[in-house]
Scaffold this motif. Structure first.
Motif, short mmCIF file in Angstrom:
data_model
loop_
_atom_site.label_atom_id
_atom_site.label_comp_id
_atom_site.label_asym_id
_atom_site.label_seq_id
_atom_site.Cartn_x
_atom_site.Cartn_y
_atom_site.Cartn_z
N PRO A 179 0.84 -1.19 0.00
CA PRO A 179 0.00 0.00 0.00
C PRO A 179 0.88 1.25 0.00
N GLU A 180 0.44 2.28 -0.70
CA GLU A 180 1.14 3.57 -0.73
C GLU A 180 0.22 4.62 -0.11
N PRO A 181 0.43 4.95 1.17
CA PRO A 181 -0.45 5.93 1.83
C PRO A 181 -0.14 7.38 1.47
N ARG A 182 1.06 7.63 0.93
CA ARG A 182 1.38 9.00 0.52
C ARG A 182 0.53 9.38 -0.70
N GLU A 183 0.32 10.67 -0.86
CA GLU A 183 -0.46 11.12 -2.01
C GLU A 183 0.31 10.89 -3.31
N VAL A 184 -0.31 10.18 -4.23
CA VAL A 184 0.21 10.00 -5.58
C VAL A 184 -0.63 10.90 -6.48
N ARG A 185 0.06 11.80 -7.18
CA ARG A 185 -0.64 12.84 -7.95
C ARG A 185 -0.09 12.91 -9.36
N ILE A 186 -1.00 13.04 -10.32
CA ILE A 186 -0.64 13.16 -11.73
C ILE A 186 -1.41 14.32 -12.34
N VAL A 187 -0.67 15.23 -12.97
CA VAL A 187 -1.27 16.36 -13.67
C VAL A 187 -0.74 16.35 -15.10
N TRP A 188 -1.64 16.59 -16.04
CA TRP A 188 -1.27 16.64 -17.46
C TRP A 188 -1.83 17.92 -18.06
N ASP A 189 -0.92 18.77 -18.49
CA ASP A 189 -1.32 20.01 -19.16
C ASP A 189 -2.36 20.78 -18.33
N GLY A 190 -2.14 20.84 -17.01
CA GLY A 190 -3.03 21.57 -16.11
C GLY A 190 -4.25 20.78 -15.65
N LEU A 191 -4.45 19.59 -16.17
CA LEU A 191 -5.59 18.75 -15.78
C LEU A 191 -5.18 17.74 -14.72
N LEU A 192 -6.00 17.61 -13.69
CA LEU A 192 -5.74 16.58 -12.68
C LEU A 192 -6.18 15.24 -13.25
N VAL A 193 -5.23 14.35 -13.50
CA VAL A 193 -5.50 13.03 -14.04
C VAL A 193 -5.84 12.06 -12.92
N ALA A 194 -5.09 12.14 -11.82
CA ALA A 194 -5.30 11.22 -10.71
C ALA A 194 -4.72 11.81 -9.44
N CYS A 195 -5.34 11.47 -8.32
CA CYS A 195 -4.85 11.86 -7.01
C CYS A 195 -5.39 10.83 -6.02
N SER A 196 -4.47 10.19 -5.29
CA SER A 196 -4.91 9.12 -4.40
C SER A 196 -3.95 8.95 -3.23
N THR A 197 -4.51 8.54 -2.11
CA THR A 197 -3.72 8.08 -0.97
C THR A 197 -3.98 6.59 -0.75
N ARG A 198 -4.50 5.92 -1.81
CA ARG A 198 -4.86 4.50 -1.72
C ARG A 198 -4.20 3.68 -2.83
N SER A 199 -3.09 4.17 -3.36
CA SER A 199 -2.42 3.46 -4.44
C SER A 199 -1.70 2.21 -3.93
N VAL A 200 -1.36 1.36 -4.87
CA VAL A 200 -0.53 0.19 -4.60
C VAL A 200 0.76 0.40 -5.35
N ARG A 201 1.89 0.24 -4.67
CA ARG A 201 3.16 0.36 -5.37
C ARG A 201 3.78 -1.01 -5.52
N VAL A 202 4.41 -1.20 -6.67
CA VAL A 202 5.09 -2.45 -6.98
C VAL A 202 6.57 -2.21 -6.78
N LEU A 203 7.18 -3.01 -5.91
CA LEU A 203 8.60 -2.91 -5.59
C LEU A 203 9.30 -4.13 -6.18
N GLU A 204 10.14 -3.89 -7.19
CA GLU A 204 10.84 -4.98 -7.88
C GLU A 204 12.31 -4.63 -8.04
#
Length: 188
Positions: A51-76
């Protein structure tokens, strides 16, 4: 005599067995992590989903694409983390199915997504595993994004794209490499 197709578990195991580095020991060329950093060479293979409790945020050309504190990170091993954001935290109206598919020996079959807004398009810029393999089920309800061309952050830390054009990890300042995708990393 015709060649027989090996059973699926045989080719899958062969794909998994090819990896030398599995997180048990850092290679001599690994960077020593500084205070507050993690070494990607300490990540396991097969990958660990966390689980990734930190905020994961994606912005594209001024648009909020995604924002979550519930992401899953893959560690490889050798890879910066890849972040799978729950569909509920993604602006789905910006995504369109893209052609093509791939298969990961750890996660299963992937499908791709274009980012689209009006006339602007980032082709095959996101992917998901709607029917992941055993061990990767936590990815079924998420989507990951390539960081290039986007403004991405994790816990307020800026993220840049993993080197190379294939892998989708995000490099943040709290990671020590080198990272898969850099020149000479093909055998990692």
């Amino acid at each position: 005599m015709t060649a027989k197709t090996p059973p699926p578990d045989t080719w899958l195991q062969a794909a998994r067995d090819q990896w030398v580095w599995r997180g048990q020991a850092r290679p001599h060329f690994a960077e020593a992590p500084k205070a507050g950093q993690l070494s990607v060479w300490d990540f396991p293979r097969p990958p660990r989903l966390a689980p990734e409790p930190r905020e994961v945020r994606i912005v594209w050309d001024g648009l909020l694409v995604a924002c979550s504190t519930r992401s899953v990170r893959v560690l490889e091993t050798a890879h910066p983390p890849t972040y799978y954001i729950p569909w509920d935290d993604v602006a789905r109206e910006l995504l369109r199915p893209a052609p093509g598919a791939s298969f990961c020996e750890w996660k299963g079959p992937a499908r791709y997504w274009d980012l689209v807004h009006g006339p602007k398009r980032l082709p095959s810029h996101a992917w998901s595993y709607p029917q992941p393999m055993a061990g990767a089920q936590a990815l079924a309800d998420g989507v990951a994004f390539y960081a290039h061309g986007l403004s991405c952050s994790v816990g307020g830390l800026p993220a840049r794209a993993q080197p190379g054009g294939f892998y989708g990890g995000w490099v943040t300042p709290d990671l020590a490499g080198p990272f898969k995708g850099e020149p000479g990393s093909e055998a990692w």
